[in-house]
Write a protein that holds these residues in place. Structure first.
Motif, mmCIF file in Angstrom:
data_model
loop_
_atom_site.group_PDB
_atom_site.id
_atom_site.type_symbol
_atom_site.label_atom_id
_atom_site.label_comp_id
_atom_site.label_asym_id
_atom_site.label_seq_id
_atom_site.Cartn_x
_atom_site.Cartn_y
_atom_site.Cartn_z
ATOM 1 N N LEU A 1 0.841 -1.192 0.000
ATOM 2 C CA LEU A 1 0.000 0.000 0.000
ATOM 3 C C LEU A 1 0.879 1.247 0.000
ATOM 4 O O LEU A 1 1.820 1.341 0.792
ATOM 5 C CB LEU A 1 -0.901 0.009 1.244
ATOM 6 C CG LEU A 1 -1.825 -1.198 1.415
ATOM 7 C CD1 LEU A 1 -2.503 -1.166 2.775
ATOM 8 C CD2 LEU A 1 -2.859 -1.255 0.308
ATOM 9 N N VAL A 2 0.542 2.189 -0.865
ATOM 10 C CA VAL A 2 1.294 3.429 -0.952
ATOM 11 C C VAL A 2 0.323 4.600 -0.935
ATOM 12 O O VAL A 2 -0.512 4.738 -1.835
ATOM 13 C CB VAL A 2 2.159 3.491 -2.222
ATOM 14 C CG1 VAL A 2 2.910 4.818 -2.285
ATOM 15 C CG2 VAL A 2 3.135 2.322 -2.266
ATOM 16 N N GLU A 3 0.453 5.445 0.096
ATOM 17 C CA GLU A 3 -0.422 6.612 0.219
ATOM 18 C C GLU A 3 0.177 7.817 -0.492
ATOM 19 O O GLU A 3 1.409 7.935 -0.625
ATOM 20 C CB GLU A 3 -0.628 6.978 1.688
ATOM 21 C CG GLU A 3 -1.207 5.888 2.554
ATOM 22 C CD GLU A 3 -0.150 5.066 3.256
ATOM 23 O OE1 GLU A 3 -0.463 4.461 4.309
ATOM 24 O OE2 GLU A 3 1.010 5.026 2.770
ATOM 25 N N SER A 4 -0.701 8.725 -0.914
ATOM 26 C CA SER A 4 -0.277 9.986 -1.514
ATOM 27 C C SER A 4 -1.365 11.021 -1.287
ATOM 28 O O SER A 4 -2.486 10.683 -0.882
ATOM 29 C CB SER A 4 -0.002 9.812 -3.006
ATOM 30 O OG SER A 4 -1.187 9.422 -3.675
ATOM 31 N N GLY A 5 -1.020 12.281 -1.562
ATOM 32 C CA GLY A 5 -2.012 13.343 -1.502
ATOM 33 C C GLY A 5 -1.962 14.221 -0.264
ATOM 34 O O GLY A 5 -2.717 15.188 -0.168
ATOM 35 N N GLY A 6 -1.098 13.890 0.670
ATOM 36 C CA GLY A 6 -0.988 14.727 1.853
ATOM 37 C C GLY A 6 -0.347 16.066 1.531
ATOM 38 O O GLY A 6 0.141 16.300 0.432
ATOM 39 N N GLY A 7 -0.368 16.964 2.513
ATOM 40 C CA GLY A 7 0.239 18.264 2.322
ATOM 41 C C GLY A 7 -0.152 19.233 3.412
ATOM 42 O O GLY A 7 -0.726 18.846 4.435
ATOM 43 N N LEU A 8 0.163 20.494 3.172
ATOM 44 C CA LEU A 8 -0.162 21.573 4.104
ATOM 45 C C LEU A 8 -1.358 22.344 3.565
ATOM 46 O O LEU A 8 -1.356 22.752 2.396
ATOM 47 C CB LEU A 8 1.044 22.497 4.254
ATOM 48 C CG LEU A 8 0.847 23.778 5.064
ATOM 49 C CD1 LEU A 8 0.521 23.444 6.513
ATOM 50 C CD2 LEU A 8 2.089 24.655 4.962
ATOM 51 N N VAL A 9 -2.354 22.543 4.407
ATOM 52 C CA VAL A 9 -3.563 23.235 3.978
ATOM 53 C C VAL A 9 -4.066 24.098 5.129
ATOM 54 O O VAL A 9 -3.841 23.772 6.299
ATOM 55 C CB VAL A 9 -4.639 22.221 3.522
ATOM 56 C CG1 VAL A 9 -5.082 21.335 4.669
ATOM 57 C CG2 VAL A 9 -5.825 22.904 2.879
ATOM 58 N N GLN A 10 -4.729 25.183 4.794
ATOM 59 C CA GLN A 10 -5.308 26.035 5.832
ATOM 60 C C GLN A 10 -6.614 25.435 6.347
ATOM 61 O O GLN A 10 -7.289 24.676 5.621
ATOM 62 C CB GLN A 10 -5.575 27.425 5.277
ATOM 63 C CG GLN A 10 -4.325 28.252 5.030
ATOM 64 C CD GLN A 10 -4.630 29.685 4.664
ATOM 65 O OE1 GLN A 10 -5.696 29.977 4.140
ATOM 66 N NE2 GLN A 10 -3.701 30.587 4.938
ATOM 67 N N ALA A 11 -6.949 25.785 7.558
ATOM 68 C CA ALA A 11 -8.213 25.341 8.135
ATOM 69 C C ALA A 11 -9.367 25.731 7.211
ATOM 70 O O ALA A 11 -9.391 26.843 6.666
ATOM 71 C CB ALA A 11 -8.400 25.945 9.513
ATOM 72 N N GLY A 12 -10.292 24.793 7.032
ATOM 73 C CA GLY A 12 -11.410 25.015 6.120
ATOM 74 C C GLY A 12 -11.161 24.490 4.723
ATOM 75 O O GLY A 12 -12.103 24.400 3.917
ATOM 76 N N GLY A 13 -9.920 24.144 4.430
ATOM 77 C CA GLY A 13 -9.574 23.643 3.108
ATOM 78 C C GLY A 13 -9.853 22.162 2.949
ATOM 79 O O GLY A 13 -10.412 21.510 3.839
ATOM 80 N N SER A 14 -9.443 21.636 1.788
ATOM 81 C CA SER A 14 -9.700 20.237 1.452
ATOM 82 C C SER A 14 -8.437 19.565 0.943
ATOM 83 O O SER A 14 -7.545 20.216 0.389
ATOM 84 C CB SER A 14 -10.778 20.142 0.360
ATOM 85 O OG SER A 14 -12.004 20.686 0.790
#
Length: 122
Positions: free
Chosen positions: A4-17
């Motif tokens: 299993l390999v995850e992707s798509g994480g990151g830094l986002v502001q509150a309220g974001g997606s």
């Protein structure tokens, strides 16, 4: 074995997606229930969401209900976690896992990815 390999994480502001994806390889993906867990620094790994092998049964921890959606595409061997209205308390390392049942129990899952970091700033 299932990898299993995850992707798509990151830094986002509150309220974001953010949309997390988990790509599976190895044994038949469609036969496994899939789960997402997260772990914040200094805390235990906790259940976020789960989806049965059929895609019919879903479970969510209370804190993400109405904001997160788990889905799977058996043709592409992927499971996704759509995360909306993110909050700082959603910050953590997010793991996907494969197992026999769509439960909140970590011990039910036999295979785990390495995780993808999600950071939500206030």
């Amino acid at each position: 074995q299932v990898q299993l390999v995850e992707s798509g994480g990151g830094l986002v502001q509150a309220g974001g997606s953010l949309r997390l994806s988990c790509a599976a390889s190895g044994r038949t993906f469609s036969g496994y229930a899939m789960g997402w867990f997260r772990q914040a620094p200094g805390k235990e790994r906790e259940f976020v969401a789960a989806l049965s092998s059929s895609g019919i049964v879903t479970r969510y921890t209370d804190s993400v209900k109405g904001r997160f959606t788990i889905s799977r595409d058996n043709a592409k061997n992927t499971v996704n976690l759509q995360m909306n209205s993110l909050k700082p308390e959603d910050t953590g390392l997010y793991y996907c896992a494969a197992g026999g049942r769509a439960t909140f129990l970590k011990d039910n899952y036999d295979y785990w990815g390495q995780g993808t970091q999600v950071t939500v700033s206030s």
